[in-house]
Scaffold this motif. Structure first.
Motif, PDB file in Angstrom:
ATOM      1  N   SER A   7      77.692  78.110  36.675  1.00 51.49           N
ATOM      2  CA  SER A   7      76.338  77.927  37.200  1.00 51.49           C
ATOM      3  C   SER A   7      76.364  77.733  38.709  1.00 51.49           C
ATOM      4  O   SER A   7      75.598  78.348  39.449  1.00 51.49           O
ATOM      5  N   GLU A   8      77.270  76.892  39.170  1.00 54.01           N
ATOM      6  CA  GLU A   8      77.382  76.624  40.603  1.00 54.01           C
ATOM      7  C   GLU A   8      77.912  77.844  41.353  1.00 54.01           C
ATOM      8  O   GLU A   8      77.387  78.210  42.407  1.00 54.01           O
ATOM      9  N   LYS A   9      78.926  78.484  40.802  1.00 57.90           N
ATOM     10  CA  LYS A   9      79.543  79.639  41.456  1.00 57.90           C
ATOM     11  C   LYS A   9      78.545  80.771  41.692  1.00 57.90           C
ATOM     12  O   LYS A   9      78.526  81.390  42.752  1.00 57.90           O
ATOM     13  N   PHE A  10      77.705  81.042  40.683  1.00 60.70           N
ATOM     14  CA  PHE A  10      76.784  82.174  40.769  1.00 60.70           C
ATOM     15  C   PHE A  10      75.347  81.769  41.079  1.00 60.70           C
ATOM     16  O   PHE A  10      74.462  82.620  41.135  1.00 60.70           O
ATOM     17  N   ASP A  11      75.136  80.474  41.270  1.00 67.16           N
ATOM     18  CA  ASP A  11      73.800  79.950  41.566  1.00 67.16           C
ATOM     19  C   ASP A  11      72.793  80.396  40.508  1.00 67.16           C
ATOM     20  O   ASP A  11      71.735  80.940  40.818  1.00 67.16           O
ATOM     21  N   ILE A  12      73.177  80.166  39.267  1.00 64.51           N
ATOM     22  CA  ILE A  12      72.329  80.486  38.110  1.00 64.51           C
ATOM     23  C   ILE A  12      72.231  79.214  37.278  1.00 64.51           C
ATOM     24  O   ILE A  12      73.264  78.613  36.954  1.00 64.51           O
ATOM     25  N   PRO A  13      71.029  78.797  36.915  1.00 65.48           N
ATOM     26  CA  PRO A  13      70.911  77.585  36.090  1.00 65.48           C
ATOM     27  C   PRO A  13      71.671  77.702  34.766  1.00 65.48           C
ATOM     28  O   PRO A  13      71.753  78.781  34.176  1.00 65.48           O
ATOM     29  N   GLN A  14      72.194  76.586  34.312  1.00 68.55           N
ATOM     30  CA  GLN A  14      72.931  76.568  33.042  1.00 68.55           C
ATOM     31  C   GLN A  14      72.061  77.060  31.891  1.00 68.55           C
ATOM     32  O   GLN A  14      72.538  77.788  31.016  1.00 68.55           O
ATOM     33  N   ASP A  15      70.803  76.671  31.891  1.00 69.74           N
ATOM     34  CA  ASP A  15      69.895  77.122  30.829  1.00 69.74           C
ATOM     35  C   ASP A  15      69.768  78.649  30.819  1.00 69.74           C
ATOM     36  O   ASP A  15      69.666  79.263  29.761  1.00 69.74           O
ATOM     37  N   THR A  16      69.776  79.245  32.004  1.00 65.43           N
ATOM     38  CA  THR A  16      69.698  80.708  32.095  1.00 65.43           C
ATOM     39  C   THR A  16      70.956  81.338  31.519  1.00 65.43           C
ATOM     40  O   THR A  16      70.880  82.340  30.791  1.00 65.43           O
ATOM     41  N   LEU A  17      72.104  80.765  31.822  1.00 68.78           N
ATOM     42  CA  LEU A  17      73.360  81.282  31.262  1.00 68.78           C
ATOM     43  C   LEU A  17      73.358  81.191  29.738  1.00 68.78           C
ATOM     44  O   LEU A  17      73.753  82.145  29.052  1.00 68.78           O
ATOM     45  N   ARG A  18      72.880  80.072  29.208  1.00 70.54           N
ATOM     46  CA  ARG A  18      72.795  79.926  27.752  1.00 70.54           C
ATOM     47  C   ARG A  18      71.843  80.957  27.159  1.00 70.54           C
ATOM     48  O   ARG A  18      72.113  81.562  26.117  1.00 70.54           O
ATOM     49  N   ASP A  43      84.242  87.059  31.437  1.00 72.40           N
ATOM     50  CA  ASP A  43      82.897  86.505  31.257  1.00 72.40           C
ATOM     51  C   ASP A  43      82.189  86.380  32.604  1.00 72.40           C
ATOM     52  O   ASP A  43      81.006  86.713  32.729  1.00 72.40           O
ATOM     53  N   CYS A  44      82.923  85.901  33.601  1.00 79.69           N
ATOM     54  CA  CYS A  44      82.348  85.750  34.940  1.00 79.69           C
ATOM     55  C   CYS A  44      81.975  87.107  35.533  1.00 79.69           C
ATOM     56  O   CYS A  44      80.961  87.224  36.236  1.00 79.69           O
TER      57      CYS A  44
END
Length: 128
Positions: A7-18, A43-44
């Motif tokens: 989430s931090e690396k790609f500046d994407i919220p964790q909820d969005t990744l889920r 995955d990344c």
């Protein structure tokens, strides 16, 4: 990597990744013994790819279709290629529209910078 690191690396919220994982936008992420998502380099790469495509405005539905085709293997290479060709065509059209808008904005800004608009207003002309 943990979900918080990704989430931090790609500046994407964790909820969005889920959410991306739940809808099949990124392949299912493995979990460690504690049940915590453990993102691999592959995955990344998927996360980076999706972020890039979404940033360009590619619809989620198209990307879900791409991922599904990808997971089916080499028999879908032509279908994936055609999908990208169509998205490229649409992106070029969007870019042309955006270029026209940019040119119009530049024109309007130049008018303001040259104080043409206040003079037009004093003369009773209508701004467009």
């Amino acid at each position: 990597m943990t979900i918080s690191e990704v989430s931090e690396k790609f500046d994407i919220p964790q909820d969005t990744l889920r959410y991306y994982e739940r809808i099949g936008l990124i392949p299912r992420v493995n979990r460690n013994k504690s049940g915590i998502r453990d993102y691999t380099e592959e995955d990344c790469n998927w996360v980076e790819f999706i972020k890039c495509m979404r940033g360009a405005g590619i619809p989620i539905e198209v990307l879900i279709e791409y991922v599904a085709l990808f997971q089916q293997g080499d028999a879908t290479i032509e279908a994936r290629k055609q999908l990208f060709i169509e998205q490229r065509r649409q992106l070029i059209e969007k870019m042309k529209d955006m270029q026209k808008t940019l040119e119009r904005l530049d024109y309007k800004i130049a008018k303001y910078e040259n104080e043409v608009i206040p003079a037009e207003k004093a003369l009773g002309k209508k701004e467009n």
